[in-house]
Design an enzyme around this catalytic site. Structure first.
Site, mmCIF file in Angstrom:
data_model
loop_
_atom_site.group_PDB
_atom_site.id
_atom_site.type_symbol
_atom_site.label_atom_id
_atom_site.label_comp_id
_atom_site.label_asym_id
_atom_site.label_seq_id
_atom_site.Cartn_x
_atom_site.Cartn_y
_atom_site.Cartn_z
ATOM 1 N N ASN A 156 0.865 -1.186 0.000
ATOM 2 C CA ASN A 156 0.000 0.000 0.000
ATOM 3 C C ASN A 156 0.901 1.235 0.000
ATOM 4 O OD1 ASN A 156 -1.878 2.002 0.402
ATOM 5 N ND2 ASN A 156 -2.279 1.496 2.554
ATOM 6 N N TRP A 157 0.992 1.861 -1.176
ATOM 7 C CA TRP A 157 1.913 2.996 -1.305
ATOM 8 C C TRP A 157 1.350 4.288 -0.707
ATOM 9 C CZ3 TRP A 157 4.032 2.636 -7.045
ATOM 10 C CH2 TRP A 157 4.867 1.522 -7.138
ATOM 11 N N LYS A 158 0.068 4.267 -0.366
ATOM 12 C CA LYS A 158 -0.589 5.480 0.177
ATOM 13 C C LYS A 158 -0.355 6.654 -0.787
ATOM 14 C CE LYS A 158 0.271 3.641 4.727
ATOM 15 N NZ LYS A 158 0.082 3.814 6.129
ATOM 16 N N HIS A 212 -9.720 1.525 5.301
ATOM 17 C CA HIS A 212 -8.411 1.764 5.924
ATOM 18 C C HIS A 212 -8.582 2.845 7.000
ATOM 19 C CE1 HIS A 212 -4.225 2.875 6.481
ATOM 20 N NE2 HIS A 212 -3.890 1.743 5.883
ATOM 21 N N GLU A 226 -6.831 5.259 7.823
ATOM 22 C CA GLU A 226 -6.545 6.638 7.393
ATOM 23 C C GLU A 226 -7.738 7.240 6.665
ATOM 24 O OE1 GLU A 226 -2.853 5.743 5.415
ATOM 25 O OE2 GLU A 226 -1.931 5.368 7.366
ATOM 26 N N GLU A 283 -5.559 -4.695 11.169
ATOM 27 C CA GLU A 283 -4.564 -3.628 11.294
ATOM 28 C C GLU A 283 -4.814 -2.846 12.572
ATOM 29 O OE1 GLU A 283 -2.624 -2.487 7.436
ATOM 30 O OE2 GLU A 283 -4.392 -1.256 7.507
ATOM 31 N N GLY A 301 2.178 2.680 10.741
ATOM 32 C CA GLY A 301 3.084 3.805 10.507
ATOM 33 C C GLY A 301 3.825 4.274 11.748
HETATM 34 C C1 PEP Z 1 -0.994 0.404 6.174
HETATM 35 O O1 PEP Z 1 -1.031 1.542 5.756
HETATM 36 O O2 PEP Z 1 -1.927 -0.354 5.964
HETATM 37 C C2 PEP Z 1 0.172 -0.013 6.944
HETATM 38 C C3 PEP Z 1 0.170 -1.206 7.477
HETATM 39 O O3 PEP Z 1 1.185 0.887 7.035
HETATM 40 P P1 PEP Z 1 2.640 0.633 7.705
HETATM 41 O O4 PEP Z 1 3.161 -0.657 7.160
HETATM 42 O O5 PEP Z 1 3.447 1.810 7.282
HETATM 43 O O6 PEP Z 1 2.422 0.562 9.177
#
Ligand code: PEP
Length: 253
Positions: free
Chosen positions: A9-11, A96, A98, A167, A173
Site C-alpha cells: 500500500n503505497w498510500k 483503511h 486513514e 490492522e 506507521g
Molecule cells: C498500512 O497503511 O496499511 C500499513 C500497514 O502501514 P505501515 O506498514 O506503514 O504501518
C-alpha cells in the site's frame, strides 16, 4: 500449500520515475516469487494504469486504495469501481483507518463500498482493528462489532472471496508492530467468528496482518498459522525492502 497475499500500500507516495525504477528492480525476481505467493501493488489512483502496464507480464496484481460509493454520475473527483475494473484492478482496500480518520468514512460507507466491490467480482481488502493497544477481550469486542456490521447488511456469506486485514491502528506507521502471538490469537478469533456464520466462506477468506511490517519482523508474522498475508505500508515503498519481504514469505510458502 499456503500462498501468502502480500499487498504493497503505497498510500500518497510515488511518481512516474519512482514507479519505473521500482518495477524494473522488482521485475527481475518478482516473476519467480509471484508463482509462489500473491503479490499486489496498490499505488495512488492516478498511477494505476502506469503500474498495470508494467506488472501485467510478471503476474503481480493491481490494487486500488479506495473507491467511491457510486458507480457513475455527477460525483466530481471520484473513481468508480467500474473504472477500476476496466483498467485491470483486482483488489480494492476498503475501510483503511486513514480513510476512516481523515475522510470521515463511517461503517455505512464502508459497507456500501465493500458490497459494490464484491458485486463487480473484485476483491475487497477490508481493514479492521482497534485504535488503542488493548487487552484481548476489548480487541475482540471491537473486531466483533466491525464484522457484525458487515454481516448484518450483507448476510452470512459476506466474507466469501474477500480479504480481511487486521490492522491495529496504533501499529500503523508507528514502527510499533503488534506482537505476532497476539496477531495469531486475533486472526484465529476472526477465522472462528466467520466460520460460525458460514463454514464455507472461511475457506475463501484471507486474513492478513498490517502494521509496521518490515523485512526484519516479517519472519515472525509469516510463521503464525492463521496469518495468510501482510499489508505493508511504508516498507513497501522501497523495492529492495519489499523484495526482501517477498523473499522471506517465499521461503515459508
Ligand atoms: C498500512 O497503511 O496499511 C500499513 C500497514 O502501514 P505501515 O506498514 O506503514 O504501518
Amino acid at each position: 500449500m499456503k500462498k501468502f497475499l502480500l499487498v504493497a500500500n503505497w498510500k500518497l507516495n510515488g511518481s512516474k520515475k519512482m514507479i519505473s525504477d521500482y518495477l524494473s528492480s522488482l521485475k527481475s525476481l518478482a516473476s519467480v516469487y509471484s508463482k509462489k505467493n500473491i503479490i499486489v501493488i496498490a499505488p495512488p489512483t492516478i498511477y494505476l494504469s502506469q503500474v498495470y502496464k508494467d506488472i501485467n507480464n510478471i503476474d503481480i496484481f493491481l490494487g486500488a486504495q479506495n473507491v467511491d460509493i457510486n458507480l457513475k454520475g455527477a460525483f466530481t473527483g471520484e473513481t468508480s469501481v467500474l473504472m477500476l475494473k476496466d483498467i485491470g484492478v483486482k483488489y480494492v482496500i476498503v475501510g483503511h483507518s486513514e480513510r476512516r480518520l481523515f475522510h470521515n468514512e463511517t461503517n455505512n460507507i464502508i459497507i456500501k463500498k465493500f458490497n459494490l466491490i464484491k458485486n463487480l467480482n473484485l476483491i475487497p481488502i477490508l481493514c479492521i482493528g482497534e485504535i488503542q493497544n488493548n487487552n484481548y477481550s476489548q480487541t475482540k469486542k471491537i473486531i466483533e462489532e466491525q464484522l457484525n456490521c458487515i454481516f448484518k447488511v450483507l448476510g452470512k456469506e459476506a466474507f466469501r472471496n474477500t480479504v480481511i486485514a487486521y490492522e491495529p491502528i496504533w501499529a500503523i506507521g508507528t514502527g510499533l508492530s503488534a506482537d505476532p502471538k497476539h496477531v495469531q490469537y486475533i486472526h484465529k478469533f476472526i477465522r472462528n467468528y466467520i466460520q460460525e456464520y458460514d463454514p464455507i466462506s472461511i475457506k475463501s477468506t484471507i486474513i492478513q496482518y498490517g502494521g509496521s511490517i518490515n523485512s526484519v519482523n516479517t519472519e515472525e508474522f509469516i510463521q503464525q498459522p492463521d496469518i495468510d498475508g501482510l499489508l505493508i505500508g511504508s516498507a513497501s515503498l522501497d523495492a529492495k525492502e519489499f523484495l526482501k519481504i517477498i523473499e522471506i514469505a517465499n521461503y515459508y510458502t
